[in-house]
Design an enzyme around this catalytic site. Structure first.
Site, short mmCIF file in Angstrom:
data_model
loop_
_atom_site.label_atom_id
_atom_site.label_comp_id
_atom_site.label_asym_id
_atom_site.label_seq_id
_atom_site.Cartn_x
_atom_site.Cartn_y
_atom_site.Cartn_z
N GLU A 210 19.74 -86.03 68.18
CA GLU A 210 20.32 -87.38 68.24
C GLU A 210 20.05 -88.08 69.56
OE1 GLU A 210 21.19 -86.33 64.63
OE2 GLU A 210 21.80 -84.99 66.24
N ASN A 278 17.02 -82.86 61.49
CA ASN A 278 16.63 -84.19 61.02
C ASN A 278 15.63 -84.88 61.95
OD1 ASN A 278 19.26 -84.35 62.67
ND2 ASN A 278 18.41 -86.41 62.85
N ASP A 321 20.07 -88.09 57.47
CA ASP A 321 20.51 -87.10 58.47
C ASP A 321 20.72 -85.74 57.82
OD1 ASP A 321 21.33 -85.97 60.88
OD2 ASP A 321 23.39 -86.66 60.69
N ARG A 348 21.38 -78.98 52.95
CA ARG A 348 22.34 -80.05 53.24
C ARG A 348 22.18 -81.19 52.24
NH1 ARG A 348 23.60 -81.76 59.47
NH2 ARG A 348 24.43 -83.85 59.15
#
Length: 590
Positions: A210, A278, A321, A348
Protein backbone atom coordinates in the site's frame (compact mmCIF):
# COMPACT_ATOMS: atom_id res chain seq x y z
CA UNK A 1 14.22 -11.11 -11.85
CA UNK A 2 16.96 -12.78 -9.82
CA UNK A 3 19.99 -10.80 -8.75
CA UNK A 4 23.03 -12.53 -7.26
CA UNK A 5 25.19 -10.58 -4.84
CA UNK A 6 28.85 -11.13 -4.15
CA UNK A 7 29.67 -12.21 -0.63
CA UNK A 8 30.96 -9.53 1.68
CA UNK A 9 33.13 -9.99 4.75
CA UNK A 10 31.27 -10.17 8.03
CA UNK A 11 32.76 -10.16 11.49
CA UNK A 12 34.72 -13.18 12.65
CA UNK A 13 32.22 -13.53 15.48
CA UNK A 14 29.37 -13.99 13.01
CA UNK A 15 31.11 -16.66 11.00
CA UNK A 16 32.55 -18.51 13.99
CA UNK A 17 29.20 -18.66 15.73
CA UNK A 18 27.09 -19.48 12.66
CA UNK A 19 29.32 -22.39 11.68
CA UNK A 20 29.02 -24.24 14.99
CA UNK A 21 28.55 -28.01 14.65
CA UNK A 22 25.05 -29.45 14.59
CA UNK A 23 23.98 -30.76 18.01
CA UNK A 24 21.66 -33.64 18.84
CA UNK A 25 18.67 -31.39 19.56
CA UNK A 26 19.36 -28.93 16.77
CA UNK A 27 16.83 -28.18 14.05
CA UNK A 28 18.17 -29.87 10.90
CA UNK A 29 16.71 -30.20 7.44
CA UNK A 30 16.10 -33.90 8.03
CA UNK A 31 14.22 -33.08 11.21
CA UNK A 32 12.12 -30.52 9.36
CA UNK A 33 11.29 -33.07 6.67
CA UNK A 34 10.07 -35.44 9.38
CA UNK A 35 8.36 -32.97 11.70
CA UNK A 36 5.30 -35.23 11.83
CA UNK A 37 7.35 -37.85 13.67
CA UNK A 38 7.55 -35.47 16.64
CA UNK A 39 3.87 -34.82 17.38
CA UNK A 40 4.81 -33.66 20.89
CA UNK A 41 6.46 -30.63 19.27
CA UNK A 42 5.27 -27.91 16.90
CA UNK A 43 8.53 -27.25 15.10
CA UNK A 44 7.44 -25.18 12.10
CA UNK A 45 5.09 -22.36 11.27
CA UNK A 46 2.52 -24.65 9.66
CA UNK A 47 3.53 -27.70 11.69
CA UNK A 48 5.11 -29.12 8.54
CA UNK A 49 6.51 -27.91 5.22
CA UNK A 50 3.29 -28.78 3.43
CA UNK A 51 1.20 -26.15 5.22
CA UNK A 52 -1.24 -28.54 6.91
CA UNK A 53 -1.43 -27.18 10.48
CA UNK A 54 -2.44 -30.68 11.54
CA UNK A 55 -1.36 -32.53 14.68
CA UNK A 56 -1.42 -36.29 15.22
CA UNK A 57 -2.04 -35.75 18.95
CA UNK A 58 -5.47 -37.09 19.93
CA UNK A 59 -5.64 -36.98 23.73
CA UNK A 60 -7.84 -33.93 23.27
CA UNK A 61 -10.65 -35.28 21.10
CA UNK A 62 -14.35 -34.92 20.43
CA UNK A 63 -15.15 -36.72 23.69
CA UNK A 64 -12.58 -35.14 26.01
CA UNK A 65 -12.44 -31.57 24.70
CA UNK A 66 -15.39 -30.58 26.90
CA UNK A 67 -13.02 -30.92 29.88
CA UNK A 68 -10.46 -28.45 28.51
CA UNK A 69 -9.42 -25.77 31.02
CA UNK A 70 -6.90 -22.96 31.23
CA UNK A 71 -3.59 -24.48 32.32
CA UNK A 72 -1.79 -21.13 32.59
CA UNK A 73 -1.24 -17.81 30.84
CA UNK A 74 1.83 -15.64 30.35
CA UNK A 75 1.77 -11.86 29.96
CA UNK A 76 3.97 -10.48 27.17
CA UNK A 77 5.20 -6.99 26.37
CA UNK A 78 4.74 -5.08 23.14
CA UNK A 79 1.18 -3.93 23.73
CA UNK A 80 2.17 -0.30 23.48
CA UNK A 81 1.57 1.48 20.20
CA UNK A 82 3.74 4.15 18.67
CA UNK A 83 3.55 6.86 16.07
CA UNK A 84 0.27 8.25 14.82
CA UNK A 85 -1.23 5.24 13.05
CA UNK A 86 -1.47 2.43 15.60
CA UNK A 87 -2.64 2.80 19.18
CA UNK A 88 -1.54 -0.68 20.24
CA UNK A 89 0.54 -3.62 19.15
CA UNK A 90 -0.91 -6.85 17.86
CA UNK A 91 -0.29 -10.58 18.26
CA UNK A 92 -0.64 -12.71 15.12
CA UNK A 93 2.22 -15.12 15.74
CA UNK A 94 2.19 -18.91 15.64
CA UNK A 95 4.05 -20.32 18.66
CA UNK A 96 6.88 -22.77 18.03
CA UNK A 97 7.04 -25.53 20.67
CA UNK A 98 10.11 -27.72 21.16
CA UNK A 99 10.66 -29.98 24.14
CA UNK A 100 8.50 -27.88 26.44
CA UNK A 101 9.92 -24.51 25.35
CA UNK A 102 7.65 -22.14 23.41
CA UNK A 103 9.15 -19.41 21.20
CA UNK A 104 6.83 -16.53 20.28
CA UNK A 105 7.26 -12.94 19.03
CA UNK A 106 5.21 -9.86 19.71
CA UNK A 107 4.24 -7.46 16.93
CA UNK A 108 7.47 -5.49 17.10
CA UNK A 109 9.63 -8.61 16.78
CA UNK A 110 10.60 -9.09 20.43
CA UNK A 111 11.05 -12.85 20.90
CA UNK A 112 10.19 -14.75 24.10
CA UNK A 113 11.42 -18.21 25.12
CA UNK A 114 8.90 -19.62 27.62
CA UNK A 115 9.50 -22.78 29.63
CA UNK A 116 6.19 -24.68 29.89
CA UNK A 117 7.65 -27.98 31.02
CA UNK A 118 5.88 -28.25 34.38
CA UNK A 119 2.45 -27.79 32.79
CA UNK A 120 1.23 -25.40 35.49
CA UNK A 121 2.96 -22.13 34.61
CA UNK A 122 5.00 -20.56 31.89
CA UNK A 123 8.36 -19.17 32.98
CA UNK A 124 10.03 -16.73 30.61
CA UNK A 125 13.53 -18.08 30.08
CA UNK A 126 14.83 -15.18 27.98
CA UNK A 127 13.66 -12.18 25.97
CA UNK A 128 15.31 -10.90 22.83
CA UNK A 129 14.48 -7.25 22.08
CA UNK A 130 15.45 -6.08 18.57
CA UNK A 131 15.11 -2.48 19.81
CA UNK A 132 12.81 -1.53 16.97
CA UNK A 133 12.25 2.19 16.56
CA UNK A 134 8.55 1.93 17.31
CA UNK A 135 7.46 5.44 16.33
CA UNK A 136 9.20 5.20 13.00
CA UNK A 137 8.35 1.61 12.08
CA UNK A 138 4.80 1.86 13.42
CA UNK A 139 3.94 4.72 11.10
CA UNK A 140 5.19 2.73 8.10
CA UNK A 141 3.21 -0.42 8.87
CA UNK A 142 0.24 -0.40 6.55
CA UNK A 143 -2.11 -2.58 8.46
CA UNK A 144 -0.90 -3.16 11.99
CA UNK A 145 2.10 -3.79 14.23
CA UNK A 146 2.49 -7.45 13.25
CA UNK A 147 4.90 -10.36 13.44
CA UNK A 148 3.58 -13.80 12.51
CA UNK A 149 6.28 -16.03 13.91
CA UNK A 150 9.83 -17.32 14.19
CA UNK A 151 11.66 -20.37 12.85
CA UNK A 152 14.24 -22.81 14.23
CA UNK A 153 17.57 -23.58 12.53
CA UNK A 154 20.38 -25.60 14.12
CA UNK A 155 20.82 -24.14 17.64
CA UNK A 156 19.26 -20.80 16.75
CA UNK A 157 15.97 -18.99 16.49
CA UNK A 158 15.53 -17.06 13.23
CA UNK A 159 13.26 -14.04 13.46
CA UNK A 160 12.35 -10.75 11.80
CA UNK A 161 11.45 -7.29 13.07
CA UNK A 162 8.90 -4.85 11.73
CA UNK A 163 11.67 -2.44 10.69
CA UNK A 164 13.07 -4.87 8.13
CA UNK A 165 15.79 -6.87 9.90
CA UNK A 166 16.49 -10.62 10.00
CA UNK A 167 18.08 -12.09 13.14
CA UNK A 168 19.85 -15.24 14.24
CA UNK A 169 19.41 -15.71 18.01
CA UNK A 170 21.12 -18.24 20.26
CA UNK A 171 18.32 -20.63 21.23
CA UNK A 172 19.74 -21.34 24.67
CA UNK A 173 20.57 -17.80 25.80
CA UNK A 174 18.56 -15.37 23.65
CA UNK A 175 21.74 -13.55 22.63
CA UNK A 176 21.90 -12.09 19.14
CA UNK A 177 24.38 -13.89 16.89
CA UNK A 178 23.94 -11.65 13.87
CA UNK A 179 21.44 -9.45 12.10
CA UNK A 180 21.11 -8.08 8.60
CA UNK A 181 18.90 -5.46 7.01
CA UNK A 182 16.57 -6.81 4.31
CA UNK A 183 13.65 -4.40 3.95
CA UNK A 184 13.80 -0.62 4.14
CA UNK A 185 10.99 1.09 6.09
CA UNK A 186 12.17 4.44 4.74
CA UNK A 187 10.81 3.18 1.40
CA UNK A 188 7.65 1.75 2.98
CA UNK A 189 8.98 -1.82 3.26
CA UNK A 190 8.49 -3.96 6.39
CA UNK A 191 8.93 -7.61 7.39
CA UNK A 192 5.97 -9.28 9.08
CA UNK A 193 5.91 -13.03 8.28
CA UNK A 194 7.70 -16.01 9.78
CA UNK A 195 10.79 -17.09 7.81
CA UNK A 196 10.61 -20.27 5.74
CA UNK A 197 13.81 -22.27 6.32
CA UNK A 198 14.88 -24.74 3.62
CA UNK A 199 18.18 -26.41 4.44
CA UNK A 200 20.42 -23.45 5.32
CA UNK A 201 18.40 -20.74 3.56
CA UNK A 202 15.96 -18.36 5.28
CA UNK A 203 13.30 -17.08 2.88
CA UNK A 204 11.37 -13.90 3.62
CA UNK A 205 9.59 -11.24 1.58
CA UNK A 206 8.76 -7.61 2.07
CA UNK A 207 5.35 -6.22 3.00
CA UNK A 208 4.23 -2.69 2.09
CA UNK A 209 2.14 -2.97 -1.07
CA UNK A 210 0.00 0.00 0.00
CA UNK A 211 3.04 2.29 -0.16
CA UNK A 212 4.14 1.85 -3.75
CA UNK A 213 6.97 -0.58 -3.17
CA UNK A 214 8.16 -3.22 -5.63
CA UNK A 215 7.79 -6.50 -3.78
CA UNK A 216 10.60 -9.00 -3.49
CA UNK A 217 11.46 -12.34 -1.95
CA UNK A 218 14.94 -12.90 -0.58
CA UNK A 219 17.05 -15.89 0.46
CA UNK A 220 19.69 -15.52 3.20
CA UNK A 221 22.52 -18.02 3.78
CA UNK A 222 22.18 -18.78 7.48
CA UNK A 223 25.76 -20.08 7.69
CA UNK A 224 27.17 -16.67 6.77
CA UNK A 225 24.33 -14.20 7.27
CA UNK A 226 24.72 -13.04 3.67
CA UNK A 227 22.19 -12.58 0.91
CA UNK A 228 22.06 -15.48 -1.54
CA UNK A 229 19.46 -14.16 -3.94
CA UNK A 230 16.67 -11.65 -4.38
CA UNK A 231 13.72 -12.21 -6.71
CA UNK A 232 11.35 -9.36 -7.45
CA UNK A 233 7.69 -10.31 -7.61
CA UNK A 234 7.20 -7.83 -10.45
CA UNK A 235 9.41 -8.69 -13.44
CA UNK A 236 11.87 -6.05 -14.56
CA UNK A 237 12.42 -4.69 -18.06
CA UNK A 238 13.06 -7.49 -20.55
CA UNK A 239 11.98 -10.24 -18.14
CA UNK A 240 8.98 -12.48 -18.82
CA UNK A 241 5.84 -10.85 -17.42
CA UNK A 242 7.07 -7.26 -17.52
CA UNK A 243 5.05 -6.80 -20.71
CA UNK A 244 1.88 -7.20 -18.60
CA UNK A 245 2.50 -3.70 -17.19
CA UNK A 246 1.30 -1.71 -20.20
CA UNK A 247 1.34 1.87 -18.92
CA UNK A 248 4.58 2.68 -20.77
CA UNK A 249 5.87 4.67 -17.80
CA UNK A 250 7.61 1.96 -15.78
CA UNK A 251 4.94 1.89 -13.13
CA UNK A 252 5.97 -1.68 -12.36
CA UNK A 253 8.74 -0.09 -10.28
CA UNK A 254 6.16 0.81 -7.63
CA UNK A 255 3.51 -1.79 -8.42
CA UNK A 256 3.17 -3.52 -5.05
CA UNK A 257 2.93 -7.36 -5.16
CA UNK A 258 4.20 -7.64 -1.60
CA UNK A 259 4.65 -10.67 0.71
CA UNK A 260 3.26 -11.05 4.21
CA UNK A 261 2.63 -14.73 4.83
CA UNK A 262 4.98 -17.73 4.88
CA UNK A 263 5.35 -20.02 1.88
CA UNK A 264 4.99 -23.81 1.75
CA UNK A 265 7.62 -26.26 0.51
CA UNK A 266 7.52 -29.49 -1.53
CA UNK A 267 10.64 -31.56 -0.76
CA UNK A 268 9.98 -33.96 -3.64
CA UNK A 269 10.46 -31.28 -6.30
CA UNK A 270 12.53 -28.93 -4.11
CA UNK A 271 10.03 -26.12 -4.75
CA UNK A 272 8.45 -23.55 -2.48
CA UNK A 273 5.13 -21.90 -3.21
CA UNK A 274 4.72 -18.23 -2.33
CA UNK A 275 1.47 -16.30 -2.44
CA UNK A 276 1.80 -12.74 -3.78
CA UNK A 277 -0.14 -9.63 -2.73
CA UNK A 278 -2.16 -7.06 -4.62
CA UNK A 279 -0.98 -4.67 -7.30
CA UNK A 280 -0.63 -1.00 -6.43
CA UNK A 281 -2.54 1.21 -6.43
CA UNK A 282 -5.19 -1.10 -5.03
CA UNK A 283 -8.35 0.35 -6.52
CA UNK A 284 -7.28 2.33 -9.61
CA UNK A 285 -6.38 -0.29 -12.25
CA UNK A 286 -6.36 2.39 -14.95
CA UNK A 287 -3.09 3.61 -13.41
CA UNK A 288 -1.56 0.18 -14.20
CA UNK A 289 -3.15 -1.26 -17.38
CA UNK A 290 -2.33 -4.88 -18.15
CA UNK A 291 -2.53 -8.11 -16.15
CA UNK A 292 0.13 -6.84 -13.66
CA UNK A 293 2.10 -10.05 -13.10
CA UNK A 294 2.87 -11.40 -10.60
CA UNK A 295 0.47 -9.54 -8.32
CA UNK A 296 -2.45 -11.61 -6.92
CA UNK A 297 -0.64 -14.81 -7.88
CA UNK A 298 1.28 -17.83 -6.63
CA UNK A 299 4.91 -18.40 -7.64
CA UNK A 300 6.66 -21.78 -7.61
CA UNK A 301 10.33 -21.12 -6.84
CA UNK A 302 13.72 -22.76 -6.29
CA UNK A 303 14.75 -22.17 -2.66
CA UNK A 304 18.47 -22.30 -3.43
CA UNK A 305 18.49 -19.75 -6.25
CA UNK A 306 15.19 -17.84 -6.19
CA UNK A 307 14.46 -18.92 -9.76
CA UNK A 308 10.77 -18.82 -10.70
CA UNK A 309 9.65 -22.16 -12.11
CA UNK A 310 6.08 -21.14 -12.89
CA UNK A 311 3.37 -18.72 -11.81
CA UNK A 312 -0.41 -18.66 -11.75
CA UNK A 313 -2.35 -15.41 -11.50
CA UNK A 314 -5.74 -15.53 -9.81
CA UNK A 315 -7.19 -12.08 -10.63
CA UNK A 316 -5.47 -10.25 -13.52
CA UNK A 317 -5.49 -6.42 -13.30
CA UNK A 318 -7.10 -6.86 -9.87
CA UNK A 319 -9.28 -3.83 -8.93
CA UNK A 320 -10.43 -5.33 -5.60
CA UNK A 321 -7.29 -5.54 -3.42
CA UNK A 322 -7.47 -9.35 -3.57
CA UNK A 323 -4.08 -10.17 -2.06
CA UNK A 324 -3.31 -13.85 -2.47
CA UNK A 325 -0.48 -14.00 0.04
CA UNK A 326 -2.09 -16.70 2.20
CA UNK A 327 -0.86 -20.28 2.40
CA UNK A 328 -0.74 -22.77 -0.46
CA UNK A 329 -1.00 -26.26 1.10
CA UNK A 330 0.53 -29.26 -0.67
CA UNK A 331 -1.73 -32.30 -1.04
CA UNK A 332 -1.39 -35.64 -2.81
CA UNK A 333 -4.83 -37.01 -3.62
CA UNK A 334 -7.05 -38.47 -6.31
CA UNK A 335 -9.03 -36.19 -8.60
CA UNK A 336 -11.58 -37.98 -10.78
CA UNK A 337 -9.86 -41.25 -9.91
CA UNK A 338 -6.42 -40.03 -10.99
CA UNK A 339 -3.47 -39.49 -8.63
CA UNK A 340 -2.63 -35.79 -8.60
CA UNK A 341 0.07 -33.70 -6.96
CA UNK A 342 -1.78 -30.55 -5.97
CA UNK A 343 -1.04 -27.19 -4.48
CA UNK A 344 -4.31 -25.67 -3.29
CA UNK A 345 -5.37 -22.20 -2.27
CA UNK A 346 -8.44 -20.70 -0.62
CA UNK A 347 -8.27 -17.39 -2.41
CA UNK A 348 -9.25 -13.99 -1.15
CA UNK A 349 -11.30 -13.60 -4.34
CA UNK A 350 -13.80 -16.19 -3.07
CA UNK A 351 -12.73 -19.30 -5.01
CA UNK A 352 -10.99 -22.46 -3.85
CA UNK A 353 -8.30 -23.44 -6.39
CA UNK A 354 -6.45 -26.68 -7.02
CA UNK A 355 -3.37 -26.47 -9.26
CA UNK A 356 -0.97 -29.12 -10.51
CA UNK A 357 2.09 -28.24 -8.48
CA UNK A 358 4.51 -29.64 -11.03
CA UNK A 359 3.58 -27.15 -13.75
CA UNK A 360 0.96 -24.74 -12.39
CA UNK A 361 -1.84 -25.97 -14.64
CA UNK A 362 -5.39 -25.39 -13.43
CA UNK A 363 -7.15 -28.52 -12.08
CA UNK A 364 -10.37 -27.11 -10.65
CA UNK A 365 -11.85 -24.13 -8.85
CA UNK A 366 -15.07 -23.58 -6.95
CA UNK A 367 -16.74 -20.74 -5.08
CA UNK A 368 -16.57 -21.19 -1.30
CA UNK A 369 -18.01 -17.88 0.00
CA UNK A 370 -21.77 -17.52 0.34
CA UNK A 371 -22.02 -14.61 -2.08
CA UNK A 372 -19.70 -13.82 -4.99
CA UNK A 373 -20.63 -11.18 -7.58
CA UNK A 374 -17.37 -9.93 -9.14
CA UNK A 375 -17.33 -12.68 -11.78
CA UNK A 376 -19.71 -15.34 -13.04
CA UNK A 377 -17.25 -18.18 -12.51
CA UNK A 378 -13.91 -19.61 -13.64
CA UNK A 379 -12.92 -20.91 -17.06
CA UNK A 380 -12.71 -24.70 -16.58
CA UNK A 381 -9.59 -24.92 -18.77
CA UNK A 382 -7.53 -21.91 -17.69
CA UNK A 383 -8.90 -21.00 -14.27
CA UNK A 384 -9.19 -17.34 -15.28
CA UNK A 385 -12.38 -15.43 -14.43
CA UNK A 386 -15.03 -16.06 -17.07
CA UNK A 387 -15.40 -12.34 -17.73
CA UNK A 388 -11.67 -11.77 -18.14
CA UNK A 389 -11.06 -10.24 -21.58
CA UNK A 390 -7.52 -10.77 -22.91
CA UNK A 391 -8.03 -8.02 -25.49
CA UNK A 392 -8.48 -5.36 -22.79
CA UNK A 393 -5.69 -3.74 -20.82
CA UNK A 394 -8.05 -2.61 -18.05
CA UNK A 395 -10.41 -5.37 -17.00
CA UNK A 396 -14.06 -4.69 -16.35
CA UNK A 397 -15.29 -7.60 -14.33
CA UNK A 398 -18.99 -7.89 -13.42
CA UNK A 399 -20.61 -4.51 -13.96
CA UNK A 400 -20.86 -2.48 -10.77
CA UNK A 401 -18.60 -4.81 -8.78
CA UNK A 402 -15.73 -2.30 -8.70
CA UNK A 403 -15.20 1.37 -9.29
CA UNK A 404 -13.52 3.15 -12.17
CA UNK A 405 -12.50 6.75 -12.80
CA UNK A 406 -15.70 7.28 -14.76
CA UNK A 407 -17.93 5.49 -12.24
CA UNK A 408 -16.12 5.61 -8.89
CA UNK A 409 -18.45 3.49 -6.71
CA UNK A 410 -18.77 -0.29 -6.90
CA UNK A 411 -19.98 -2.98 -4.51
CA UNK A 412 -17.83 -6.09 -4.18
CA UNK A 413 -18.76 -9.57 -2.96
CA UNK A 414 -16.79 -10.94 -1.26
CA UNK A 415 -15.53 -7.73 0.32
CA UNK A 416 -12.01 -6.48 -0.30
CA UNK A 417 -10.75 -8.31 2.84
CA UNK A 418 -11.79 -11.65 1.31
CA UNK A 419 -13.00 -14.44 1.21
CA UNK A 420 -10.15 -15.75 3.24
CA UNK A 421 -7.50 -13.30 4.32
CA UNK A 422 -4.03 -14.13 5.69
CA UNK A 423 -5.25 -16.30 8.58
CA UNK A 424 -4.08 -19.85 7.78
CA UNK A 425 -6.42 -22.79 7.40
CA UNK A 426 -5.70 -26.43 8.24
CA UNK A 427 -5.83 -29.76 6.42
CA UNK A 428 -6.75 -33.05 8.08
CA UNK A 429 -5.25 -35.79 5.87
CA UNK A 430 -7.14 -38.49 7.76
CA UNK A 431 -10.48 -36.95 6.84
CA UNK A 432 -9.30 -35.43 3.55
CA UNK A 433 -10.75 -32.04 4.51
CA UNK A 434 -9.49 -28.44 4.48
CA UNK A 435 -10.76 -26.17 7.25
CA UNK A 436 -10.83 -22.44 6.59
CA UNK A 437 -12.38 -19.33 8.10
CA UNK A 438 -14.09 -16.94 5.70
CA UNK A 439 -15.47 -13.41 5.80
CA UNK A 440 -19.02 -13.38 4.44
CA UNK A 441 -20.56 -10.25 2.95
CA UNK A 442 -19.90 -7.30 0.69
CA UNK A 443 -18.60 -3.75 0.83
CA UNK A 444 -18.21 -0.73 -1.41
CA UNK A 445 -15.04 0.35 -3.18
CA UNK A 446 -14.59 3.96 -4.25
CA UNK A 447 -11.97 4.56 -6.94
CA UNK A 448 -9.95 7.78 -6.84
CA UNK A 449 -7.46 8.55 -9.60
CA UNK A 450 -3.95 7.95 -8.29
CA UNK A 451 -1.76 11.01 -8.93
CA UNK A 452 1.11 11.13 -6.50
CA UNK A 453 3.99 9.45 -8.29
CA UNK A 454 6.72 10.41 -10.73
CA UNK A 455 4.70 10.34 -13.93
CA UNK A 456 2.33 12.94 -12.45
CA UNK A 457 5.12 15.49 -12.37
CA UNK A 458 6.23 15.09 -8.76
CA UNK A 459 8.79 13.11 -6.86
CA UNK A 460 8.22 9.59 -5.57
CA UNK A 461 6.90 9.91 -2.03
CA UNK A 462 7.68 6.69 -0.21
CA UNK A 463 5.59 5.96 2.89
CA UNK A 464 2.61 7.83 1.40
CA UNK A 465 -0.52 5.75 0.97
CA UNK A 466 -0.81 4.47 -2.56
CA UNK A 467 -4.21 2.89 -2.92
CA UNK A 468 -6.20 4.82 -5.53
CA UNK A 469 -9.36 4.94 -3.44
CA UNK A 470 -10.87 3.35 -0.39
CA UNK A 471 -13.58 1.08 0.99
CA UNK A 472 -16.83 1.65 2.86
CA UNK A 473 -19.12 -0.69 4.77
CA UNK A 474 -22.48 -1.35 3.14
CA UNK A 475 -23.70 -4.16 5.39
CA UNK A 476 -22.80 -6.09 8.53
CA UNK A 477 -20.35 -8.80 7.51
CA UNK A 478 -19.88 -11.97 9.51
CA UNK A 479 -17.58 -14.99 9.59
CA UNK A 480 -17.79 -18.70 8.95
CA UNK A 481 -15.81 -21.89 9.44
CA UNK A 482 -15.96 -24.26 6.49
CA UNK A 483 -14.81 -27.78 5.68
CA UNK A 484 -13.81 -28.15 2.01
CA UNK A 485 -13.02 -31.30 0.04
CA UNK A 486 -9.84 -30.35 -1.89
CA UNK A 487 -10.45 -33.02 -4.53
CA UNK A 488 -13.57 -31.20 -5.72
CA UNK A 489 -13.69 -27.83 -3.95
CA UNK A 490 -17.08 -28.78 -2.49
CA UNK A 491 -18.00 -27.34 0.89
CA UNK A 492 -18.93 -30.24 3.18
CA UNK A 493 -19.84 -28.44 6.42
CA UNK A 494 -20.34 -24.86 7.62
CA UNK A 495 -20.79 -23.02 10.88
CA UNK A 496 -21.50 -19.29 11.11
CA UNK A 497 -19.78 -16.72 13.34
CA UNK A 498 -21.17 -13.33 14.40
CA UNK A 499 -17.86 -11.56 13.71
CA UNK A 500 -15.26 -11.48 10.97
CA UNK A 501 -12.53 -14.11 11.53
CA UNK A 502 -8.91 -13.02 12.06
CA UNK A 503 -7.49 -16.08 13.84
CA UNK A 504 -6.17 -19.15 12.03
CA UNK A 505 -7.22 -22.78 12.30
CA UNK A 506 -5.73 -25.89 13.93
CA UNK A 507 -6.83 -29.44 13.05
CA UNK A 508 -5.99 -32.54 15.10
CA UNK A 509 -6.18 -36.32 14.89
CA UNK A 510 -8.73 -36.09 17.71
CA UNK A 511 -11.08 -34.75 15.00
CA UNK A 512 -11.18 -31.36 16.67
CA UNK A 513 -10.76 -27.99 14.96
CA UNK A 514 -9.72 -24.93 16.98
CA UNK A 515 -9.97 -21.22 16.17
CA UNK A 516 -10.32 -17.89 17.98
CA UNK A 517 -12.64 -14.89 17.67
CA UNK A 518 -12.53 -11.10 17.98
CA UNK A 519 -14.78 -11.10 21.05
CA UNK A 520 -12.22 -13.24 22.93
CA UNK A 521 -13.89 -16.61 22.43
CA UNK A 522 -11.54 -19.54 21.83
CA UNK A 523 -13.51 -22.53 20.59
CA UNK A 524 -13.29 -26.16 19.49
CA UNK A 525 -15.44 -27.73 16.77
CA UNK A 526 -16.20 -31.25 15.62
CA UNK A 527 -14.18 -31.76 12.42
CA UNK A 528 -16.95 -33.77 10.74
CA UNK A 529 -19.94 -31.57 11.56
CA UNK A 530 -18.32 -28.26 12.66
CA UNK A 531 -20.63 -28.28 15.66
CA UNK A 532 -19.13 -26.29 18.55
CA UNK A 533 -17.93 -28.64 21.28
CA UNK A 534 -16.28 -26.27 23.77
CA UNK A 535 -15.40 -22.60 24.23
CA UNK A 536 -13.70 -20.29 26.69
CA UNK A 537 -13.62 -16.49 26.59
CA UNK A 538 -10.15 -15.09 27.31
CA UNK A 539 -11.35 -11.48 27.61
CA UNK A 540 -9.55 -9.97 24.61
CA UNK A 541 -9.66 -10.45 20.86
CA UNK A 542 -7.75 -13.29 19.17
CA UNK A 543 -5.93 -12.67 15.89
CA UNK A 544 -3.43 -15.53 16.05
CA UNK A 545 -3.51 -19.19 14.97
CA UNK A 546 -3.44 -21.89 17.70
CA UNK A 547 -1.07 -24.84 18.00
CA UNK A 548 -0.98 -28.05 20.04
CA UNK A 549 1.93 -29.85 21.70
CA UNK A 550 2.55 -32.23 24.59
CA UNK A 551 4.83 -32.32 27.62
CA UNK A 552 5.30 -35.39 29.83
CA UNK A 553 2.57 -37.19 27.92
CA UNK A 554 -0.06 -34.47 28.36
CA UNK A 555 -1.48 -32.56 25.39
CA UNK A 556 -1.92 -28.78 25.46
CA UNK A 557 -3.34 -26.17 23.10
CA UNK A 558 -1.70 -22.74 22.96
CA UNK A 559 -2.77 -19.47 21.36
CA UNK A 560 -1.63 -15.84 21.52
CA UNK A 561 -4.29 -13.38 22.64
CA UNK A 562 -3.97 -9.76 21.54
CA UNK A 563 -6.05 -8.32 18.71
CA UNK A 564 -5.26 -4.69 18.10
CA UNK A 565 -7.93 -2.02 18.25
CA UNK A 566 -9.92 -2.07 15.02
CA UNK A 567 -11.93 1.15 14.71
CA UNK A 568 -12.77 0.29 11.09
CA UNK A 569 -14.90 -2.59 12.43
CA UNK A 570 -16.90 -0.52 14.88
CA UNK A 571 -19.67 0.42 12.42
CA UNK A 572 -20.29 -3.30 11.92
CA UNK A 573 -19.64 -4.48 15.48
CA UNK A 574 -20.21 -1.63 17.93
CA UNK A 575 -20.50 -4.19 20.73
CA UNK A 576 -16.75 -4.87 20.40
CA UNK A 577 -15.72 -1.24 20.69
CA UNK A 578 -14.81 -1.51 24.37
CA UNK A 579 -13.01 -4.87 24.18
CA UNK A 580 -9.55 -3.91 25.39
CA UNK A 581 -6.39 -5.15 23.64
CA UNK A 582 -4.06 -7.43 25.59
CA UNK A 583 -0.81 -9.38 25.11
CA UNK A 584 -0.97 -12.89 26.54
CA UNK A 585 -0.09 -16.47 25.75
CA UNK A 586 -2.93 -18.78 26.82
CA UNK A 587 -2.34 -22.52 27.25
CA UNK A 588 -5.17 -25.01 27.75
CA UNK A 589 -5.07 -28.62 28.96
CA UNK A 590 -7.33 -31.37 30.22
Amino acid sequence: MRTLFAHAILSSLLVATALTPVGAADMTHDRALNAGKEPQNWLMYYGNYEGHRFSQLNQINTDSVKNLKVAFSVALGGLEGAGTRHKSGNLEGTPIAEDGIIYVPNGWGTVYAIDTSNGKRGAIRWVFDPETNKAWAGDVACCGVNNRGVALWKDKVISVSLDGRLFAINKATGEKVWERKIADPAMGETLTHAPLIVRDVAIVGTAGGEYGIRGFIEGTDLNTGLRLWRTYTIPGAGEPGNETWKDGQERWKHGGASIWETGTYDPESDTFYQGIGNAGPDYDPEYRPGDNKWAASVLAMNPATGEIKWGFQYTPNDPYDFDEISEHPIINTKVNGEDRKLVVHTARNGFFYALDRTNGSFVHGKQYVDKLTWTTGLDPKTGKPLNYDPTKDVQEYSKGSHGSRANPRGETCPSNTGGKNWQPGAYNPQLGLMFITAAEGCNAIDTVEQKNFVDQGGAVRPRDRFDGGGVKSTEKRHGSLKAIDPTTGETKAVTKFPYLPYSGVLATAGNVVFTGHLDGTFAAYDAKTLQELWSHNVGAGINAPPITYSVNGKQYVAVLVGARERPNLYPETPELKNVAPAHLLFVFGL
